[in-house]
Design a protein around this motif. Structure first.
Motif, PDB file in Angstrom:
ATOM      1  N   THR A 132      21.329   6.978   6.652  1.00 52.74           N
ATOM      2  CA  THR A 132      21.226   6.854   8.106  1.00 52.74           C
ATOM      3  C   THR A 132      20.098   5.890   8.438  1.00 52.74           C
ATOM      4  OG1 THR A 132      22.059   9.092   8.427  1.00 52.74           O
ATOM      5  CG2 THR A 132      20.846   8.120  10.265  1.00 52.74           C
ATOM      6  N   CYS A 133      20.408   4.916   9.286  1.00 53.23           N
ATOM      7  CA  CYS A 133      19.430   3.914   9.702  1.00 53.23           C
ATOM      8  C   CYS A 133      19.494   3.749  11.217  1.00 53.23           C
ATOM      9  CB  CYS A 133      19.719   2.559   9.062  1.00 53.23           C
ATOM     10  SG  CYS A 133      19.604   2.543   7.272  1.00 53.23           S
ATOM     11  N   THR A 134      18.361   3.388  11.801  1.00 54.27           N
ATOM     12  CA  THR A 134      18.297   3.092  13.225  1.00 54.27           C
ATOM     13  C   THR A 134      18.057   1.593  13.374  1.00 54.27           C
ATOM     14  OG1 THR A 134      17.433   5.288  13.706  1.00 54.27           O
ATOM     15  CG2 THR A 134      17.125   3.604  15.399  1.00 54.27           C
ATOM     16  N   LEU A 135      18.948   0.951  14.126  1.00 52.42           N
ATOM     17  CA  LEU A 135      18.869  -0.493  14.361  1.00 52.42           C
ATOM     18  C   LEU A 135      18.340  -0.725  15.772  1.00 52.42           C
ATOM     19  CD1 LEU A 135      22.392  -1.394  12.939  1.00 52.42           C
ATOM     20  CD2 LEU A 135      20.200  -1.400  11.718  1.00 52.42           C
ATOM     21  N   THR A 136      17.354  -1.601  15.891  1.00 49.24           N
ATOM     22  CA  THR A 136      16.778  -1.912  17.193  1.00 49.24           C
ATOM     23  C   THR A 136      17.131  -3.346  17.563  1.00 49.24           C
ATOM     24  OG1 THR A 136      14.957  -0.385  16.760  1.00 49.24           O
ATOM     25  CG2 THR A 136      14.639  -1.990  18.527  1.00 49.24           C
ATOM     26  N   PHE A 137      17.660  -3.497  18.772  1.00 53.47           N
ATOM     27  CA  PHE A 137      18.039  -4.815  19.292  1.00 53.47           C
ATOM     28  C   PHE A 137      17.139  -5.170  20.471  1.00 53.47           C
ATOM     29  CE2 PHE A 137      21.685  -3.439  16.929  1.00 53.47           C
ATOM     30  CZ  PHE A 137      22.176  -4.599  16.354  1.00 53.47           C
ATOM     31  N   SER A 138      17.093  -6.452  20.825  1.00 56.85           N
ATOM     32  CA  SER A 138      16.208  -6.914  21.887  1.00 56.85           C
ATOM     33  C   SER A 138      16.608  -6.363  23.255  1.00 56.85           C
ATOM     34  CB  SER A 138      16.168  -8.442  21.925  1.00 56.85           C
ATOM     35  OG  SER A 138      17.474  -8.968  22.087  1.00 56.85           O
ATOM     36  N   THR A 139      17.860  -6.017  23.441  1.00 54.76           N
ATOM     37  CA  THR A 139      18.295  -5.397  24.683  1.00 54.76           C
ATOM     38  C   THR A 139      18.982  -4.081  24.344  1.00 54.76           C
ATOM     39  OG1 THR A 139      20.453  -6.480  24.661  1.00 54.76           O
ATOM     40  CG2 THR A 139      18.697  -7.627  25.818  1.00 54.76           C
ATOM     41  N   GLY A 140      18.860  -3.132  25.219  1.00 52.94           N
ATOM     42  CA  GLY A 140      19.539  -1.859  25.016  1.00 52.94           C
ATOM     43  C   GLY A 140      18.766  -0.887  24.146  1.00 52.94           C
ATOM     44  N   ASP A 141      19.341   0.278  23.982  1.00 54.29           N
ATOM     45  CA  ASP A 141      18.725   1.350  23.211  1.00 54.29           C
ATOM     46  C   ASP A 141      18.995   1.156  21.721  1.00 54.29           C
ATOM     47  OD1 ASP A 141      17.833   2.671  25.517  1.00 54.29           O
ATOM     48  OD2 ASP A 141      19.768   3.652  25.780  1.00 54.29           O
ATOM     49  N   PRO A 142      18.142   1.750  20.861  1.00 56.08           N
ATOM     50  CA  PRO A 142      18.395   1.698  19.412  1.00 56.08           C
ATOM     51  C   PRO A 142      19.740   2.351  19.078  1.00 56.08           C
ATOM     52  CG  PRO A 142      16.181   2.500  19.863  1.00 56.08           C
ATOM     53  CD  PRO A 142      16.910   2.447  21.174  1.00 56.08           C
ATOM     54  N   ILE A 143      20.355   1.897  17.996  1.00 59.21           N
ATOM     55  CA  ILE A 143      21.646   2.417  17.552  1.00 59.21           C
ATOM     56  C   ILE A 143      21.459   3.021  16.169  1.00 59.21           C
ATOM     57  CG2 ILE A 143      24.013   1.810  16.913  1.00 59.21           C
ATOM     58  CD1 ILE A 143      23.760  -0.560  18.892  1.00 59.21           C
ATOM     59  N   ILE A 179      27.972  -3.276  19.187  1.00 59.91           N
ATOM     60  CA  ILE A 179      28.940  -2.493  18.428  1.00 59.91           C
ATOM     61  C   ILE A 179      28.658  -2.775  16.950  1.00 59.91           C
ATOM     62  CG2 ILE A 179      31.376  -2.137  17.897  1.00 59.91           C
ATOM     63  CD1 ILE A 179      31.937  -3.274  20.782  1.00 59.91           C
ATOM     64  N   ILE A 180      28.459  -1.725  16.184  1.00 58.25           N
ATOM     65  CA  ILE A 180      28.204  -1.860  14.755  1.00 58.25           C
ATOM     66  C   ILE A 180      29.441  -1.372  14.022  1.00 58.25           C
ATOM     67  CG2 ILE A 180      26.724  -1.188  12.826  1.00 58.25           C
ATOM     68  CD1 ILE A 180      25.368  -2.893  15.073  1.00 58.25           C
ATOM     69  N   GLU A 181      30.001  -2.230  13.174  1.00 60.43           N
ATOM     70  CA  GLU A 181      31.228  -1.893  12.450  1.00 60.43           C
ATOM     71  C   GLU A 181      31.011  -1.993  10.947  1.00 60.43           C
ATOM     72  OE1 GLU A 181      34.862  -2.999  15.395  1.00 60.43           O
ATOM     73  OE2 GLU A 181      34.318  -4.511  13.935  1.00 60.43           O
ATOM     74  N   ALA A 187      27.796  -6.857  13.343  1.00 60.97           N
ATOM     75  CA  ALA A 187      27.218  -6.573  14.655  1.00 60.97           C
ATOM     76  C   ALA A 187      27.971  -7.387  15.697  1.00 60.97           C
ATOM     77  CB  ALA A 187      25.737  -6.930  14.665  1.00 60.97           C
ATOM     78  N   VAL A 188      28.574  -6.696  16.654  1.00 59.89           N
ATOM     79  CA  VAL A 188      29.374  -7.333  17.704  1.00 59.89           C
ATOM     80  C   VAL A 188      28.588  -7.288  19.009  1.00 59.89           C
ATOM     81  CG1 VAL A 188      31.566  -7.294  18.949  1.00 59.89           C
ATOM     82  CG2 VAL A 188      31.478  -6.518  16.568  1.00 59.89           C
ATOM     83  N   ASN A 189      28.446  -8.432  19.661  1.00 55.72           N
ATOM     84  CA  ASN A 189      27.758  -8.509  20.944  1.00 55.72           C
ATOM     85  C   ASN A 189      28.787  -8.730  22.051  1.00 55.72           C
ATOM     86  OD1 ASN A 189      26.230  -9.002  23.193  1.00 55.72           O
ATOM     87  ND2 ASN A 189      25.053 -10.687  22.329  1.00 55.72           N
ATOM     88  N   PRO A 190      29.224  -7.648  22.735  1.00 54.41           N
ATOM     89  CA  PRO A 190      30.208  -7.804  23.805  1.00 54.41           C
ATOM     90  C   PRO A 190      29.570  -8.209  25.130  1.00 54.41           C
ATOM     91  CG  PRO A 190      29.697  -5.496  23.516  1.00 54.41           C
ATOM     92  CD  PRO A 190      28.903  -6.258  22.468  1.00 54.41           C
ATOM     93  N   GLY A 191      28.249  -8.353  25.152  1.00 53.45           N
ATOM     94  CA  GLY A 191      27.533  -8.667  26.389  1.00 53.45           C
ATOM     95  C   GLY A 191      27.621 -10.126  26.784  1.00 53.45           C
ATOM     96  N   GLU A 192      26.896 -10.441  27.853  1.00 54.05           N
ATOM     97  CA  GLU A 192      26.911 -11.802  28.396  1.00 54.05           C
ATOM     98  C   GLU A 192      25.611 -12.548  28.125  1.00 54.05           C
ATOM     99  OE1 GLU A 192      28.086 -11.598  32.503  1.00 54.05           O
ATOM    100  OE2 GLU A 192      29.999 -10.663  31.992  1.00 54.05           O
ATOM    101  N   LYS A 193      24.729 -11.944  27.320  1.00 51.97           N
ATOM    102  CA  LYS A 193      23.498 -12.640  26.940  1.00 51.97           C
ATOM    103  C   LYS A 193      23.211 -12.379  25.471  1.00 51.97           C
ATOM    104  CE  LYS A 193      20.794  -9.038  29.191  1.00 51.97           C
ATOM    105  NZ  LYS A 193      19.809  -8.759  30.189  1.00 51.97           N
ATOM    106  N   PRO A 194      22.428 -13.249  24.837  1.00 51.53           N
ATOM    107  CA  PRO A 194      22.118 -13.071  23.420  1.00 51.53           C
ATOM    108  C   PRO A 194      21.427 -11.731  23.178  1.00 51.53           C
ATOM    109  CG  PRO A 194      21.318 -15.197  24.205  1.00 51.53           C
ATOM    110  CD  PRO A 194      21.764 -14.421  25.403  1.00 51.53           C
ATOM    111  N   ASN A 195      21.605 -11.194  21.990  1.00 54.41           N
ATOM    112  CA  ASN A 195      20.963  -9.949  21.603  1.00 54.41           C
ATOM    113  C   ASN A 195      20.493 -10.124  20.165  1.00 54.41           C
ATOM    114  OD1 ASN A 195      20.067  -7.321  21.657  1.00 54.41           O
ATOM    115  ND2 ASN A 195      22.009  -6.459  22.319  1.00 54.41           N
ATOM    116  N   THR A 196      19.262  -9.745  19.891  1.00 54.63           N
ATOM    117  CA  THR A 196      18.668  -9.984  18.581  1.00 54.63           C
ATOM    118  C   THR A 196      18.374  -8.671  17.865  1.00 54.63           C
ATOM    119  OG1 THR A 196      17.671 -12.026  19.408  1.00 54.63           O
ATOM    120  CG2 THR A 196      16.740 -11.097  17.390  1.00 54.63           C
ATOM    121  N   LEU A 197      18.842  -8.568  16.624  1.00 60.99           N
ATOM    122  CA  LEU A 197      18.462  -7.452  15.766  1.00 60.99           C
ATOM    123  C   LEU A 197      17.009  -7.698  15.382  1.00 60.99           C
ATOM    124  CD1 LEU A 197      19.099  -4.924  14.025  1.00 60.99           C
ATOM    125  CD2 LEU A 197      19.851  -6.494  12.229  1.00 60.99           C
TER     126      LEU A 197
END
Length: 170
Positions: free
Chosen positions: A135-146, A34-36, A58-68
């Motif tokens: 407008t920017c696209t952010l890529t994280f280690s898990t999931g689709d780009p935001i 979640i990007i706020e 950057a909010v990580n609501p998941g159960e594992k680490p996520n890296t920008l």
């Protein structure tokens, strides 16, 4: 014999359904970030108007680490990097690229802010005035780009200590 075939087919359907359910669960662990409160600092009045920065929470609501791991703001910048502030050899804080990216622990959030981690926009293609949008696209280690759209704002002391809405604290 017919009952045995029906039972065999039923078991195959149940087994296939279970496999799909397990596959779905594994994929479901990749809860999107979640990007706020994204914003970009204006170049108006800047000492070096060829660069600026993108800030957000950057909010990580998941159960594992996520890296920008990457940011792309190519509509306005020739080069975009994830930066951090570190203590230089002379003891002063200096900005440098964070080649490993910014890890956000599960169930937490990170503030990308002035004086800390941020996305550096370099080789700007044009000046960025207050009220423009980037407008920017952010890529994280898990999931689709935001993709985020950030308003261009004047930096004030308030932004140096800003915090996103209470939803980010979960």
């Amino acid at each position: 014999m017919r009952a045995r075939q029906v039972l065999s087919r039923s078991m195959a359907v149940v087994a296939a359904s279970a496999l799909v359910a397990v596959s779905g669960c594994a994929k479901g662990d990749d809860i999107p970030m979640i990007i706020e409160d994204p914003w970009v600092r204006t170049t108006e009045g800047a000492t070096d108007p060829s660069m600026t920065a993108l800030f957000f929470s950057a909010v990580n609501p998941g159960e594992k680490p996520n890296t920008l791991t990457k940011a792309d703001c190519s509509s306005v910048a020739g080069k975009t990097e994830i930066h951090e502030m570190v203590k230089g050899d002379d003891g002063k804080m200096v900005m440098q690229e964070d080649k490993d990216g910014l890890e956000i622990a599960p169930g937490t959030h990170e503030h990308l802010k002035p004086g800390g981690h941020h996305v550096m926009l370099m080789m700007l293609k044009k000046p960025l005035a207050i009220g423009d949008e980037v407008t920017c696209t952010l890529t994280f280690s898990t999931g689709d780009p935001i993709t985020v759209t950030a308003p261009v704002k004047k930096f004030t002391e308030e932004e140096d200590h800003y915090h996103p809405s209470p939803a980010a604290n979960g």
